[in-house]
Design a protein around this motif. Structure first.
Motif, PDB file in Angstrom:
ATOM      1  N   ASP A 118     -10.927  -2.559   1.947  1.00  0.00           N
ATOM      2  CA  ASP A 118      -9.617  -1.785   1.792  1.00  0.00           C
ATOM      3  C   ASP A 118      -8.748  -2.308   1.937  1.00  0.00           C
ATOM      4  O   ASP A 118      -7.646  -2.551   2.565  1.00  0.00           O
ATOM      5  CB  ASP A 118      -9.693  -0.603   2.416  1.00  0.00           C
ATOM      6  CG  ASP A 118     -10.468   0.393   0.731  1.00  0.00           C
ATOM      7  OD1 ASP A 118     -10.339  -0.004  -0.748  1.00  0.00           O
ATOM      8  OD2 ASP A 118     -10.955   1.443   0.811  1.00  0.00           O
ATOM      9  N   SER A 162       2.982  -3.725  -4.925  1.00  0.00           N
ATOM     10  CA  SER A 162       2.623  -2.080  -4.509  1.00  0.00           C
ATOM     11  C   SER A 162       2.637  -2.084  -2.745  1.00  0.00           C
ATOM     12  O   SER A 162       3.392  -0.857  -2.568  1.00  0.00           O
ATOM     13  CB  SER A 162       0.934  -2.611  -4.551  1.00  0.00           C
ATOM     14  OG  SER A 162       0.789  -3.266  -5.715  1.00  0.00           O
ATOM     15  N   GLU A 183      -0.470   0.764 -17.579  1.00  0.00           N
ATOM     16  CA  GLU A 183      -0.960   0.984 -16.307  1.00  0.00           C
ATOM     17  C   GLU A 183      -0.364  -0.059 -15.313  1.00  0.00           C
ATOM     18  O   GLU A 183      -0.772   0.828 -14.085  1.00  0.00           O
ATOM     19  CB  GLU A 183      -3.014  -0.203 -16.461  1.00  0.00           C
ATOM     20  CG  GLU A 183      -2.246  -1.501 -16.730  1.00  0.00           C
ATOM     21  CD  GLU A 183      -3.881  -2.350 -16.855  1.00  0.00           C
ATOM     22  OE1 GLU A 183      -5.003  -2.292 -15.911  1.00  0.00           O
ATOM     23  OE2 GLU A 183      -3.826  -3.759 -16.868  1.00  0.00           O
ATOM     24  N   THR A 184       0.285  -0.844 -15.086  1.00  0.00           N
ATOM     25  CA  THR A 184       0.968  -0.939 -14.206  1.00  0.00           C
ATOM     26  C   THR A 184       1.751   0.101 -14.024  1.00  0.00           C
ATOM     27  O   THR A 184       2.770   0.517 -13.343  1.00  0.00           O
ATOM     28  CB  THR A 184       1.600  -2.726 -14.562  1.00  0.00           C
ATOM     29  OG1 THR A 184       2.743  -2.223 -15.852  1.00  0.00           O
ATOM     30  CG2 THR A 184       0.697  -3.562 -14.305  1.00  0.00           C
ATOM     31  N   TRP A 187       0.456   3.106 -12.324  1.00  0.00           N
ATOM     32  CA  TRP A 187       0.291   1.956 -10.996  1.00  0.00           C
ATOM     33  C   TRP A 187       1.332   2.711  -9.967  1.00  0.00           C
ATOM     34  O   TRP A 187       1.367   2.768  -8.439  1.00  0.00           O
ATOM     35  CB  TRP A 187      -0.296   1.280 -10.958  1.00  0.00           C
ATOM     36  CG  TRP A 187      -0.290  -0.178  -9.377  1.00  0.00           C
ATOM     37  CD1 TRP A 187       0.104  -0.979  -8.707  1.00  0.00           C
ATOM     38  CD2 TRP A 187      -1.999   0.372  -8.973  1.00  0.00           C
ATOM     39  NE1 TRP A 187      -0.072  -1.343  -7.876  1.00  0.00           N
ATOM     40  CE2 TRP A 187      -1.453  -0.387  -7.544  1.00  0.00           C
ATOM     41  CE3 TRP A 187      -2.928   1.107  -8.413  1.00  0.00           C
ATOM     42  CZ2 TRP A 187      -2.480  -0.773  -6.801  1.00  0.00           C
ATOM     43  CZ3 TRP A 187      -4.118   0.996  -7.568  1.00  0.00           C
ATOM     44  CH2 TRP A 187      -3.609   0.290  -6.403  1.00  0.00           C
ATOM     45  N   LYS A 190       2.142   5.605  -8.698  1.00  0.00           N
ATOM     46  CA  LYS A 190       1.309   6.362  -7.959  1.00  0.00           C
ATOM     47  C   LYS A 190       1.567   5.489  -6.007  1.00  0.00           C
ATOM     48  O   LYS A 190       1.529   5.902  -5.363  1.00  0.00           O
ATOM     49  CB  LYS A 190      -0.187   5.902  -8.280  1.00  0.00           C
ATOM     50  CG  LYS A 190      -0.868   6.445  -7.159  1.00  0.00           C
ATOM     51  CD  LYS A 190      -2.315   5.437  -7.669  1.00  0.00           C
ATOM     52  CE  LYS A 190      -3.564   5.691  -6.594  1.00  0.00           C
ATOM     53  NZ  LYS A 190      -5.376   4.663  -6.687  1.00  0.00           N
ATOM     54  N   THR A 299      -4.435  -1.091  -1.077  1.00  0.00           N
ATOM     55  CA  THR A 299      -3.816  -1.781  -3.040  1.00  0.00           C
ATOM     56  C   THR A 299      -4.648  -2.318  -3.471  1.00  0.00           C
ATOM     57  O   THR A 299      -4.838  -2.814  -4.830  1.00  0.00           O
ATOM     58  CB  THR A 299      -2.527  -2.602  -2.853  1.00  0.00           C
ATOM     59  OG1 THR A 299      -2.719  -3.860  -1.820  1.00  0.00           O
ATOM     60  CG2 THR A 299      -1.473  -1.793  -1.795  1.00  0.00           C
ATOM     61  N   ARG A 300      -6.632  -2.234  -2.820  1.00  0.00           N
ATOM     62  CA  ARG A 300      -7.166  -2.875  -3.370  1.00  0.00           C
ATOM     63  C   ARG A 300      -7.746  -2.307  -4.579  1.00  0.00           C
ATOM     64  O   ARG A 300      -7.447  -0.938  -4.882  1.00  0.00           O
ATOM     65  CB  ARG A 300      -8.652  -2.796  -2.655  1.00  0.00           C
ATOM     66  CG  ARG A 300      -9.930  -3.156  -3.405  1.00  0.00           C
ATOM     67  CD  ARG A 300     -10.636  -3.172  -1.969  1.00  0.00           C
ATOM     68  NE  ARG A 300     -11.338  -1.702  -2.105  1.00  0.00           N
ATOM     69  CZ  ARG A 300     -13.110  -1.132  -2.714  1.00  0.00           C
ATOM     70  NH1 ARG A 300     -13.142  -1.587  -3.880  1.00  0.00           N
ATOM     71  NH2 ARG A 300     -12.359   0.300  -1.928  1.00  0.00           N
ATOM     72  N   THR A 301      -8.052  -3.213  -5.663  1.00  0.00           N
ATOM     73  CA  THR A 301      -7.971  -2.489  -6.974  1.00  0.00           C
ATOM     74  C   THR A 301      -9.380  -3.322  -8.100  1.00  0.00           C
ATOM     75  O   THR A 301     -10.171  -3.062  -8.952  1.00  0.00           O
ATOM     76  CB  THR A 301      -7.102  -2.700  -8.595  1.00  0.00           C
ATOM     77  OG1 THR A 301      -6.847  -3.831  -7.949  1.00  0.00           O
ATOM     78  CG2 THR A 301      -5.858  -1.597  -7.295  1.00  0.00           C
ATOM     79  N   LYS A 302      -9.676  -4.187  -7.467  1.00  0.00           N
ATOM     80  CA  LYS A 302     -10.940  -4.685  -7.507  1.00  0.00           C
ATOM     81  C   LYS A 302     -12.146  -5.461  -6.268  1.00  0.00           C
ATOM     82  O   LYS A 302     -11.253  -5.682  -5.741  1.00  0.00           O
ATOM     83  CB  LYS A 302     -10.186  -5.670  -9.088  1.00  0.00           C
ATOM     84  CG  LYS A 302     -10.581  -6.545 -10.044  1.00  0.00           C
ATOM     85  CD  LYS A 302     -10.120  -7.132 -10.708  1.00  0.00           C
ATOM     86  CE  LYS A 302     -10.331  -6.853 -12.298  1.00  0.00           C
ATOM     87  NZ  LYS A 302      -9.397  -5.628 -12.524  1.00  0.00           N
ATOM     88  N   LEU A 325      -2.834  -5.854 -10.966  1.00  0.00           N
ATOM     89  CA  LEU A 325      -2.295  -5.050 -10.659  1.00  0.00           C
ATOM     90  C   LEU A 325      -3.427  -4.593  -8.916  1.00  0.00           C
ATOM     91  O   LEU A 325      -4.025  -4.567  -8.280  1.00  0.00           O
ATOM     92  CB  LEU A 325      -3.384  -3.944 -10.892  1.00  0.00           C
ATOM     93  CG  LEU A 325      -2.802  -2.000 -11.826  1.00  0.00           C
ATOM     94  CD1 LEU A 325      -1.350  -2.517 -12.545  1.00  0.00           C
ATOM     95  CD2 LEU A 325      -3.185  -1.683 -11.882  1.00  0.00           C
ATOM     96  N   GLY A 326      -2.293  -4.440  -7.752  1.00  0.00           N
ATOM     97  CA  GLY A 326      -2.986  -4.475  -6.638  1.00  0.00           C
ATOM     98  C   GLY A 326      -3.128  -5.438  -6.483  1.00  0.00           C
ATOM     99  O   GLY A 326      -3.057  -6.922  -6.897  1.00  0.00           O
TER     100      GLY A 326
END
Lengths: 336, 336
Positions: A118, A162, A183-184, A187, A190, A299-302, A325-326
């Motif tokens: 993270d 982000s 999805e963006t 995001w 969020k 902002t970690r997504t993967k 994304l992120g």
């Protein structure tokens, strides 16, 4: 120790990452030696990979989280064993190696409440967002201090966007961000955007009715496509800023009547030119505190597990798609 | 009362100033009514004269020194009889009339030790210089506070340049200014420039040997001709600013690697858009104090006696030549 890199630059499809066994470096002066625990892949990594002319192994990677293993003789702010995070410098070998030398002035203690993957997502993008929003646009980097001001963030769902949305919201801005896919859009909401508009359509027509000018505008994609719109929208004495070089000259005169400013942000300017390096360590320290307090989130997504040539190639392919994304993180240890 | 102006715009040779007898206006709200004692002619006056489309009498003139004759009901900072100076607004009838309405937020008490014609030379140019140097370039407006920094002022001998050199020097900058003729070189040295270089030759080659970058660069003439040079010279994180609209798009990308900023300065943005008007009154108050203490001096070099159509035409012809050194003032009273 293992160091992973590329030779000269080409398209990712025909370009392989190579793992080499190199000597572990020794820190001197203000440098520390860091044992790398996790790294992230940023769009700039892919650009460097594509364009490097280096015939010897080019070790890529900027963002990193790791542990201080040894100190140069002038280092006073850190001790062996400190867990640190940083974005590094584009003038030196990168973070895609087991041990990396980094100038202690541009690093900070990592947020204690975040796991490595993270924390690794954050330094480069959040430094970029903070330098543009607070230093270049001359706004206070303080909670709620920018109440009454509005910022437009064009391309809100990427890494810099982000982080920028979160910092802007926390510091009091009303935040308008752009995104185009379901999805963006979700995001950036969020992340804290007050309004989301679609950058594939006329931005001005989509603005809320009570808003006809914007104090600060961040262009985080295709500067030449959004410059004229930004010039129309920016408030008198306002700022338009960008992190993406323009492919053509820009009609700067559109900002004249409003006595507005245009600011470039480039996170590597400080380490590259040797100016105000310590300000990056200070910004990262504030960012770590905001992550620990939960005022901003990773902002970690993967995440890819194990740092190796295969995962670096995979990470570059995903980031290079331009649809991220992120942030994408690669977590240690180093493997073959 | 007498009001002097023009009808539509053309070249000064075929354009006459007309004196009309108009009703004396009455101040309301935040306005004061000022009896005009002296005015100056700025390059912007000649541009407005050339380009006005107004079919009724266009009363020109920005800079003025005068006496407050009456107050709008919301004015609290001034009283009848106060001697004031200001640059005014481009949204209202100008200072080339016996009595003028002006927003009390953009005026200040005139420097007490300066005669009218010396004070009248200063507001527009010094406000422009101060807004660019201190507000846009984000430097402190304090004596010696900018020691260690360098500023390049391209076209140092004009009105804005003459004020900018003095403010920069007083606030601690090392000042490099450009001039090309013997008399302008002497003038910018008198204003306080540390080094003078010739803007008709390569600026970079003429810089002192110990100087290879400049923190802040003011372009006060032909922006398109000097932009690329300014981009080469500006320091990382530095500022390039201009007051002269460019005739073509500018290669802004040249500033990207250094994360530098480009700032437009236009003194009328605040009154035109109704933003931060009070900051102009505050700046002028500081400028008046600097004039009274002798830290900066009036840039008046030419004076015409009596404000009338003839002298306004003469003043415009001189300023329009583009060869002015410092400022031209027309001193009252109003005559036919």
């Amino acid at each position: 120790m293992k160091a992973i890199g590329v030779y000269q630059g080409t398209d990712i499809k025909s370009q392989e990452f190579t793992t080499a066994d190199v000597a572990q470096p020794v820190p001197t002066n203000l440098d520390v030696l860091v044992k790398i625990n996790a790294v992230s892949v940023n769009p700039v990594d892919t650009k460097v990979r594509q364009t490097t002319k280096q015939r010897s192994l080019k070790v890529l990677g900027y963002d990193a989280v790791g542990t201080v293993e040894a100190l140069g003789e002038q280092v006073t702010d850190f001790t062996v064993g400190d867990r640190v995070f940083y974005a590094g410098s584009n003038q030196r070998a990168g973070s895609n190696q087991e041990y990396q030398l980094v100038d202690s002035r541009i690093i900070a203690k990592a947020p204690t409440k975040l796991v490595d993957e993270d924390a690794a997502a954050m330094p480069l993008t959040t430094l970029t967002a903070a330098e543009l929003l607070f230093e270049k646009f001359n706004n206070p980097f303080e909670k709620d201090a920018n109440e009454g001001k509005t910022v437009l963030i064009i391309n809100g769902a990427g890494g810099v966007g982000s982080s920028a949305i979160q910092l802007a919201k926390w510091s009091g801005f009303r935040v308008i961000a752009t995104a185009s896919r379901t999805e963006t859009v979700e995001w950036v909401e969020k992340m804290g955007a007050d309004q989301v508009i679609n950058h594939h359509h006329d931005l001005i027509k989509q603005l809320p009715d009570d808003l006809n000018q914007i104090d600060d505008i961040m262009i985080l994609n295709r500067t030449e496509s959004y410059f004229a719109t930004a010039a129309k929208l920016v408030a008198p004495l306002g700022h338009v800023g960008s992190i993406v070089e323009s492919s053509q000259p820009l009609p700067l005169g559109l900002l004249k009547d409003k006595a507005a400013s245009f600011d470039w942000e480039f996170m590597f300017t400080k380490p590259k030119y040797g100016v105000k390096e310590a300000s990056q360590g200070q910004l990262l320290t504030k960012i770590a505190a905001l992550l620990d307090s939960g005022d901003i989130i990773s902002t970690r997504t993967k995440t890819l597990s194990n740092i190796n040539a295969n995962n670096l190639k995979k990470g570059h392919q995903i980031v290079e798609s331009g649809k991220m994304l992120g942030k994408l993180v690669i977590d240690g240890p180093f493997t073959d």
